[in-house]
Design a protein around this motif. Sequence first.
Motif, PDB file in Angstrom:
ATOM      1  N   ARG A 226       0.286  -1.110  -0.285  1.00 22.62           N
ATOM      2  CA  ARG A 226      -0.217   0.038   0.045  1.00 22.62           C
ATOM      3  C   ARG A 226       0.507   1.310  -0.466  1.00 22.62           C
ATOM      4  NH1 ARG A 226      -3.429   0.262   4.678  1.00 22.62           N
ATOM      5  NH2 ARG A 226      -5.098   1.306   3.310  1.00 22.62           N
ATOM      6  N   PHE A 227      -0.039   2.177  -0.743  1.00 25.78           N
ATOM      7  CA  PHE A 227       1.205   3.089  -0.950  1.00 25.78           C
ATOM      8  C   PHE A 227       0.129   4.056  -1.258  1.00 25.78           C
ATOM      9  CE2 PHE A 227       2.578  -0.064  -3.992  1.00 25.78           C
ATOM     10  CZ  PHE A 227       4.262  -0.784  -2.685  1.00 25.78           C
ATOM     11  N   THR A 228       0.922   5.699  -0.329  1.00 24.86           N
ATOM     12  CA  THR A 228       0.224   7.507  -0.509  1.00 24.86           C
ATOM     13  C   THR A 228      -0.654   7.177  -2.130  1.00 24.86           C
ATOM     14  OG1 THR A 228       2.278   8.515  -0.818  1.00 24.86           O
ATOM     15  CG2 THR A 228       1.517   7.980   1.193  1.00 24.86           C
ATOM     16  N   ASP A 229       0.208   7.524  -2.496  1.00 25.98           N
ATOM     17  CA  ASP A 229      -0.242   7.074  -4.302  1.00 25.98           C
ATOM     18  C   ASP A 229       0.968   6.580  -5.303  1.00 25.98           C
ATOM     19  OD1 ASP A 229       2.485   9.369  -4.166  1.00 25.98           O
ATOM     20  OD2 ASP A 229       1.542  10.183  -3.810  1.00 25.98           O
ATOM     21  N   ALA A 230       1.082   6.964  -6.847  1.00 26.37           N
ATOM     22  CA  ALA A 230       1.725   6.453  -7.701  1.00 26.37           C
ATOM     23  C   ALA A 230       3.043   6.074  -7.597  1.00 26.37           C
ATOM     24  CB  ALA A 230       0.841   6.479  -8.774  1.00 26.37           C
ATOM     25  N   ALA A 231       2.952   7.822  -7.455  1.00 28.90           N
ATOM     26  CA  ALA A 231       4.918   7.771  -6.884  1.00 28.90           C
ATOM     27  C   ALA A 231       5.581   7.066  -6.450  1.00 28.90           C
ATOM     28  CB  ALA A 231       4.761   9.535  -7.170  1.00 28.90           C
ATOM     29  N   ALA A 232       4.403   6.897  -5.173  1.00 30.50           N
ATOM     30  CA  ALA A 232       5.537   6.675  -4.112  1.00 30.50           C
ATOM     31  C   ALA A 232       5.835   5.066  -4.998  1.00 30.50           C
ATOM     32  CB  ALA A 232       4.996   6.107  -2.789  1.00 30.50           C
ATOM     33  N   ARG A 233       4.695   4.045  -5.064  1.00 31.73           N
ATOM     34  CA  ARG A 233       5.211   3.387  -5.548  1.00 31.73           C
ATOM     35  C   ARG A 233       5.987   2.504  -6.447  1.00 31.73           C
ATOM     36  NH1 ARG A 233      -0.020   2.276  -8.677  1.00 31.73           N
ATOM     37  NH2 ARG A 233       0.965   3.028  -9.837  1.00 31.73           N
ATOM     38  N   ASP A 234       6.044   3.526  -7.061  1.00 33.49           N
ATOM     39  CA  ASP A 234       7.111   3.645  -8.303  1.00 33.49           C
ATOM     40  C   ASP A 234       8.668   3.907  -7.718  1.00 33.49           C
ATOM     41  OD1 ASP A 234       5.321   3.226 -10.388  1.00 33.49           O
ATOM     42  OD2 ASP A 234       5.460   5.350 -10.880  1.00 33.49           O
ATOM     43  N   ARG A 235       8.547   4.657  -6.787  1.00 33.01           N
ATOM     44  CA  ARG A 235      10.165   5.083  -5.995  1.00 33.01           C
ATOM     45  C   ARG A 235      10.175   3.887  -4.971  1.00 33.01           C
ATOM     46  NH1 ARG A 235       7.864   9.836  -4.866  1.00 33.01           N
ATOM     47  NH2 ARG A 235       7.034   9.049  -2.677  1.00 33.01           N
ATOM     48  N   HIS A 236       8.953   2.997  -4.814  1.00 35.36           N
ATOM     49  CA  HIS A 236       9.173   1.681  -3.869  1.00 35.36           C
ATOM     50  C   HIS A 236       9.811   0.368  -4.781  1.00 35.36           C
ATOM     51  CE1 HIS A 236       8.278  -1.902  -1.188  1.00 35.36           C
ATOM     52  NE2 HIS A 236       7.480  -2.741  -2.305  1.00 35.36           N
ATOM     53  N   ASN A 237       9.202   0.587  -5.649  1.00 38.56           N
ATOM     54  CA  ASN A 237       9.662  -0.618  -7.189  1.00 38.56           C
ATOM     55  C   ASN A 237      10.897  -0.645  -8.035  1.00 38.56           C
ATOM     56  OD1 ASN A 237       7.113  -1.730  -6.567  1.00 38.56           O
ATOM     57  ND2 ASN A 237       6.401  -0.828  -8.804  1.00 38.56           N
ATOM     58  N   ASN A 238      11.165   1.288  -8.089  1.00 41.19           N
ATOM     59  CA  ASN A 238      12.618   1.109  -8.395  1.00 41.19           C
ATOM     60  C   ASN A 238      13.517   1.914  -7.265  1.00 41.19           C
ATOM     61  OD1 ASN A 238      11.516   1.254 -11.009  1.00 41.19           O
ATOM     62  ND2 ASN A 238      11.099   3.127 -10.581  1.00 41.19           N
ATOM     63  N   GLY A 239      13.363   1.339  -5.985  1.00 39.68           N
ATOM     64  CA  GLY A 239      14.380   1.305  -4.949  1.00 39.68           C
ATOM     65  C   GLY A 239      14.879   0.644  -4.135  1.00 39.68           C
ATOM     66  N   ALA A 240      15.514   0.821  -3.542  1.00 42.23           N
ATOM     67  CA  ALA A 240      17.054  -0.165  -3.101  1.00 42.23           C
ATOM     68  C   ALA A 240      16.511  -1.260  -2.826  1.00 42.23           C
ATOM     69  CB  ALA A 240      17.857   0.241  -2.022  1.00 42.23           C
ATOM     70  N   GLY A 241      15.270  -1.586  -1.507  1.00 44.60           N
ATOM     71  CA  GLY A 241      14.901  -2.630  -1.166  1.00 44.60           C
ATOM     72  C   GLY A 241      13.741  -4.066  -1.955  1.00 44.60           C
ATOM     73  N   SER A 242      13.444  -3.436  -3.506  1.00 42.74           N
ATOM     74  CA  SER A 242      13.081  -3.847  -4.525  1.00 42.74           C
ATOM     75  C   SER A 242      14.090  -4.667  -5.148  1.00 42.74           C
ATOM     76  CB  SER A 242      11.729  -3.636  -5.761  1.00 42.74           C
ATOM     77  OG  SER A 242      11.065  -2.884  -4.375  1.00 42.74           O
ATOM     78  N   GLN A 243      14.670  -3.858  -5.476  1.00 38.91           N
ATOM     79  CA  GLN A 243      15.706  -3.754  -6.195  1.00 38.91           C
ATOM     80  C   GLN A 243      16.879  -5.030  -5.858  1.00 38.91           C
ATOM     81  OE1 GLN A 243      15.420  -2.638  -9.785  1.00 38.91           O
ATOM     82  NE2 GLN A 243      13.771  -2.101  -9.052  1.00 38.91           N
ATOM     83  N   GLY A 244      17.072  -4.750  -4.747  1.00 43.66           N
ATOM     84  CA  GLY A 244      17.521  -5.953  -3.848  1.00 43.66           C
ATOM     85  C   GLY A 244      17.041  -7.334  -4.299  1.00 43.66           C
ATOM     86  N   PHE A 245      16.131  -7.055  -3.940  1.00 46.23           N
ATOM     87  CA  PHE A 245      15.427  -8.713  -4.325  1.00 46.23           C
ATOM     88  C   PHE A 245      16.017  -9.557  -4.093  1.00 46.23           C
ATOM     89  CE2 PHE A 245      11.974 -11.220  -5.555  1.00 46.23           C
ATOM     90  CZ  PHE A 245      11.874 -12.385  -4.361  1.00 46.23           C
ATOM     91  N   PHE A 246      15.359  -9.123  -6.034  1.00 42.30           N
ATOM     92  CA  PHE A 246      15.423  -8.770  -7.518  1.00 42.30           C
ATOM     93  C   PHE A 246      17.405  -9.507  -7.354  1.00 42.30           C
ATOM     94  CE2 PHE A 246      11.504  -7.460  -7.825  1.00 42.30           C
ATOM     95  CZ  PHE A 246      10.456  -8.707  -8.655  1.00 42.30           C
ATOM     96  N   ALA A 247      18.025  -8.911  -6.886  1.00 42.22           N
ATOM     97  CA  ALA A 247      19.753  -9.028  -7.561  1.00 42.22           C
ATOM     98  C   ALA A 247      20.066 -10.627  -6.492  1.00 42.22           C
ATOM     99  CB  ALA A 247      20.359  -7.761  -7.069  1.00 42.22           C
ATOM    100  N   ALA A 248      19.102 -10.387  -5.481  1.00 45.51           N
ATOM    101  CA  ALA A 248      19.265 -11.769  -4.430  1.00 45.51           C
ATOM    102  C   ALA A 248      18.800 -12.712  -4.865  1.00 45.51           C
ATOM    103  CB  ALA A 248      19.756 -10.935  -3.105  1.00 45.51           C
TER     104      ALA A 248
END
Length: 98
Positions: free
Chosen positions: A56-78
């Motif tokens: 859940r995100f405050t808005d679409a921009a927050a969702r995009d920041r999450h998806n492109n951020g270190a946490g999500s990207q770290g998941f796919f890298a690992a």
Amino acid sequence: METLTAIIRAKPGHEDTVAAELAKVGAFAAEHEPDTIGFFVAQDPDDPCRFTTYERFTDAAARDRHNNGAGSQGFFAAAGHLLDGEVTIVTAREIWPR
């Protein structure tokens, strides 16, 4: 409220690693992403290779920041190489409760 649901399949034998990496994403979001309102992970008891997230995100921009951020990207890298097929993603706007 913008949402994202992901259905993720781990390759057999890699469920514990995928679960641990998803938990890291949740911890990262809780600590570093104030506009990520919730990050929930579930594991299917009948098929432990299948995980579902509800995010859940405050808005679409927050969702995009999450998806492109270190946490999500770290998941796919690992864990990306431990996934069985493509991740199914559904984005939506919550309509209830308001």
